[in-house]
Design a protein around this motif. Structure first.
Motif, PDB file in Angstrom:
ATOM      1  N   LEU A   1       0.842  -1.203   0.000  1.00 16.68           N
ATOM      2  CA  LEU A   1       0.000   0.000   0.000  1.00 16.68           C
ATOM      3  C   LEU A   1       0.874   1.249   0.000  1.00 16.68           C
ATOM      4  N   PHE A   2       1.892   1.217   0.834  1.00 16.47           N
ATOM      5  CA  PHE A   2       2.806   2.357   0.954  1.00 16.47           C
ATOM      6  C   PHE A   2       3.571   2.593  -0.347  1.00 16.47           C
ATOM      7  N   GLU A   3       4.109   1.530  -0.902  1.00 14.67           N
ATOM      8  CA  GLU A   3       4.937   1.660  -2.101  1.00 14.67           C
ATOM      9  C   GLU A   3       4.105   1.980  -3.345  1.00 14.67           C
ATOM     10  N   MET A   4       2.920   1.383  -3.462  1.00 17.17           N
ATOM     11  CA  MET A   4       2.075   1.655  -4.628  1.00 17.17           C
ATOM     12  C   MET A   4       1.582   3.099  -4.629  1.00 17.17           C
ATOM     13  N   ALA A   5       1.367   3.647  -3.446  1.00 19.90           N
ATOM     14  CA  ALA A   5       0.883   5.030  -3.358  1.00 19.90           C
ATOM     15  C   ALA A   5       1.871   6.007  -3.975  1.00 19.90           C
ATOM     16  N   ARG A   6       3.160   5.673  -3.924  1.00 19.11           N
ATOM     17  CA  ARG A   6       4.160   6.620  -4.411  1.00 19.11           C
ATOM     18  C   ARG A   6       4.945   6.102  -5.626  1.00 19.11           C
ATOM     19  N   LEU A   7       4.458   5.057  -6.263  1.00 16.69           N
ATOM     20  CA  LEU A   7       5.113   4.532  -7.461  1.00 16.69           C
ATOM     21  C   LEU A   7       5.008   5.553  -8.598  1.00 16.69           C
TER      22      LEU A   7
ATOM     23  N   GLY B   1      -4.209   2.314  -7.189  1.00 14.84           N
ATOM     24  CA  GLY B   1      -3.883   2.750  -8.544  1.00 14.84           C
ATOM     25  C   GLY B   1      -4.444   4.109  -8.899  1.00 14.84           C
ATOM     26  N   ASP B   2      -4.042   4.582 -10.066  1.00 17.26           N
ATOM     27  CA  ASP B   2      -4.549   5.866 -10.569  1.00 17.26           C
ATOM     28  C   ASP B   2      -5.974   5.730 -11.078  1.00 17.26           C
ATOM     29  N   ARG B   3      -6.277   4.585 -11.658  1.00 20.89           N
ATOM     30  CA  ARG B   3      -7.623   4.311 -12.161  1.00 20.89           C
ATOM     31  C   ARG B   3      -8.030   2.920 -11.684  1.00 20.89           C
ATOM     32  N   ILE B   4      -9.226   2.828 -11.121  1.00 23.43           N
ATOM     33  CA  ILE B   4      -9.749   1.559 -10.628  1.00 23.43           C
ATOM     34  C   ILE B   4     -10.938   1.176 -11.513  1.00 23.43           C
TER      35      ILE B   4
ATOM     36  N   ASP C   1      -3.417   5.385 -22.456  1.00 23.00           N
ATOM     37  CA  ASP C   1      -3.152   6.503 -23.369  1.00 23.00           C
ATOM     38  C   ASP C   1      -3.245   7.839 -22.647  1.00 23.00           C
ATOM     39  N   ALA C   2      -4.204   7.935 -21.715  1.00 24.91           N
ATOM     40  CA  ALA C   2      -4.387   9.180 -20.954  1.00 24.91           C
ATOM     41  C   ALA C   2      -3.356   9.318 -19.832  1.00 24.91           C
ATOM     42  N   LEU C   3      -3.062   8.217 -19.132  1.00 28.61           N
ATOM     43  CA  LEU C   3      -2.194   8.290 -17.957  1.00 28.61           C
ATOM     44  C   LEU C   3      -0.731   8.550 -18.297  1.00 28.61           C
ATOM     45  N   ILE C   4      -0.250   8.020 -19.431  1.00 26.22           N
ATOM     46  CA  ILE C   4       1.172   8.184 -19.749  1.00 26.22           C
ATOM     47  C   ILE C   4       1.532   9.638 -20.071  1.00 26.22           C
TER      48      ILE C   4
ATOM     49  N   GLU D   1       5.236  13.181 -10.894  1.00 23.71           N
ATOM     50  CA  GLU D   1       4.924  13.871  -9.639  1.00 23.71           C
ATOM     51  C   GLU D   1       3.424  14.102  -9.493  1.00 23.71           C
ATOM     52  N   LYS D   2       2.767  14.434 -10.602  1.00 22.93           N
ATOM     53  CA  LYS D   2       1.329  14.656 -10.598  1.00 22.93           C
ATOM     54  C   LYS D   2       0.572  13.351 -10.374  1.00 22.93           C
ATOM     55  N   LEU D   3       1.072  12.266 -10.985  1.00 22.06           N
ATOM     56  CA  LEU D   3       0.460  10.953 -10.790  1.00 22.06           C
ATOM     57  C   LEU D   3       0.428  10.598  -9.313  1.00 22.06           C
ATOM     58  N   VAL D   4       1.564  10.748  -8.659  1.00 24.50           N
ATOM     59  CA  VAL D   4       1.681  10.367  -7.247  1.00 24.50           C
ATOM     60  C   VAL D   4       0.790  11.233  -6.363  1.00 24.50           C
ATOM     61  N   SER D   5       0.828  12.534  -6.561  1.00 25.70           N
ATOM     62  CA  SER D   5       0.022  13.424  -5.714  1.00 25.70           C
ATOM     63  C   SER D   5      -1.471  13.184  -5.918  1.00 25.70           C
ATOM     64  N   SER D   6      -1.879  12.955  -7.159  1.00 27.43           N
ATOM     65  CA  SER D   6      -3.299  12.693  -7.445  1.00 27.43           C
ATOM     66  C   SER D   6      -3.746  11.364  -6.856  1.00 27.43           C
ATOM     67  N   ARG D   7      -2.863  10.369  -6.906  1.00 28.56           N
ATOM     68  CA  ARG D   7      -3.179   9.038  -6.377  1.00 28.56           C
ATOM     69  C   ARG D   7      -3.370   9.102  -4.861  1.00 28.56           C
TER      70      ARG D   7
END
Length: 316
Positions: free
Chosen positions: A180-186, A209-212, A290-293, A298-304
């Protein structure tokens, strides 16, 4: 594998049997009009039954033994799949499979819990229940994805993490918490898909994840309806009421903001057409990737982190 008919599907099965018997005599008897009427009746009954499923009935569909599992999706959706094994600490957990693959134009790391089709294969796969080494194996694959900047796809289908004493001795709770900890900041995109059962921390251990995404006839909850019934009523007899109270289906979770998207299944469930289900899921995954890449790490991690931080929060 023998065809499995759930209780609520029996009226449909009986009509389909009658229709099949009529087809056998259609070349000798003038029954074409009767067959057309019966075919329409079967179609209407299917729509009526499957569009009005209760939460417990969706739980039953999610557990259907003919439903496609992780490897079925991987082989149907991807190319050049190379499975990777072991956690480099203890052993290879057969309850989870994962590796490198090509999904459309994307090179990804893909993994998920794997159940068996019979007693022998279920024992080999431990019924899809991961030990600590399974979660550490998943984490090793995710760190590999981060190192080489590849998106991660995880597929959830488990009745829970393995509850044996040996799992506790090897640090089951720590292994899940670490994930949980590591996936949150991957720092790579993560897309999670619930393809069957999503039970408790056993599923959540590879579920950040970013999208569930969630297939239409699945369930995802902190506890199974049977276990909930056993705790609240001291009996499994109230599992249907427990399922209703838990609100564990895809529409419930979409409304609560737990998941982001429902993937439609063929009428009757994913097991009715493996190929169609895999094609539908593949299209959805490619669209999400296509959208996530395009989003900076940094934005991915903060949004997640923000996304999961909002879950369960209420204002009086």
């Amino acid at each position: 594998m023998a065809k499995t008919i759930l209780d609520f599907e029996k009226p449909i099965f009986e009509l389909e049997q009658k229709l099949e018997e009529m087809r056998k005599f259609s070349d000798r008897l003038d029954i074409e009009k009767d067959m057309v009427r019966l075919e329409e009746k079967v179609r209407q009954l299917k729509e009526e039954v499957y569009k009005g499923l209760t939460r417990w009935q969706r739980v039953q569909l999610a557990r259907h033994p003919e439903r496609p599992y992780t490897l079925d999706y991987i082989y149907a959706m991807t190319e050049s799949f190379v499975e990777l094994h072991g956690d480099r600490l203890f052993r290879d957990d057969k309850a989870i499979v994962g590796g490198l693959a090509q999904l459309g134009n994307h090179k990804v790391v893909i993994m998920g819990q794997q159940k068996g089709r019979d007693t022998k294969s279920n024992l080999y796969r431990n019924f899809g229940m991961m030990n600590p080494e399974g979660y550490r194996k998943a984490l090793r694959l995710m760190k590999l994805a981060e190192k080489f900047n590849k998106p991660v796809i995880t597929m959830l289908d488990t009745p829970g993490a393995f509850p044996g004493i040996e799992a506790e001795e090897r640090g089951q709770a720590e292994a899940i918490a670490r994930n949980l900890f590591e996936m949150a900041r991957l720092k790579v995109p993560i897309v999670v898909v619930i393809i069957g059962e999503g039970a408790s921390g056993g599923a959540l251990g590879i579920g950040v994840g970013d999208r569930i995404l969630m297939l239409e006839n699945c369930w995802y909850s902190v506890i199974s309806p049977e276990s909930c019934s056993s705790i609240l009523w001291r009996s499994w007899d109230y599992k249907e009421q427990a399922a209703e109270a838990l609100k564990l289906t895809a529409p419930d979770l979409l409304e609560q903001g737990i998941i982001d998207r429902i993937i439609p299944e063929p009428l009757g469930g994913a097991h009715k057409d493996h190929k169609q289900m895999a094609e539908t899921l593949k299209s959805a995954l490619i669209e999400e990737l296509d959208a996530l890449i395009k989003i900076k790490p940094e934005k991915l991690v903060s949004s997640r982190i923000e996304k999961f931080g909002k879950m369960g929060v209420f204002v009086e």
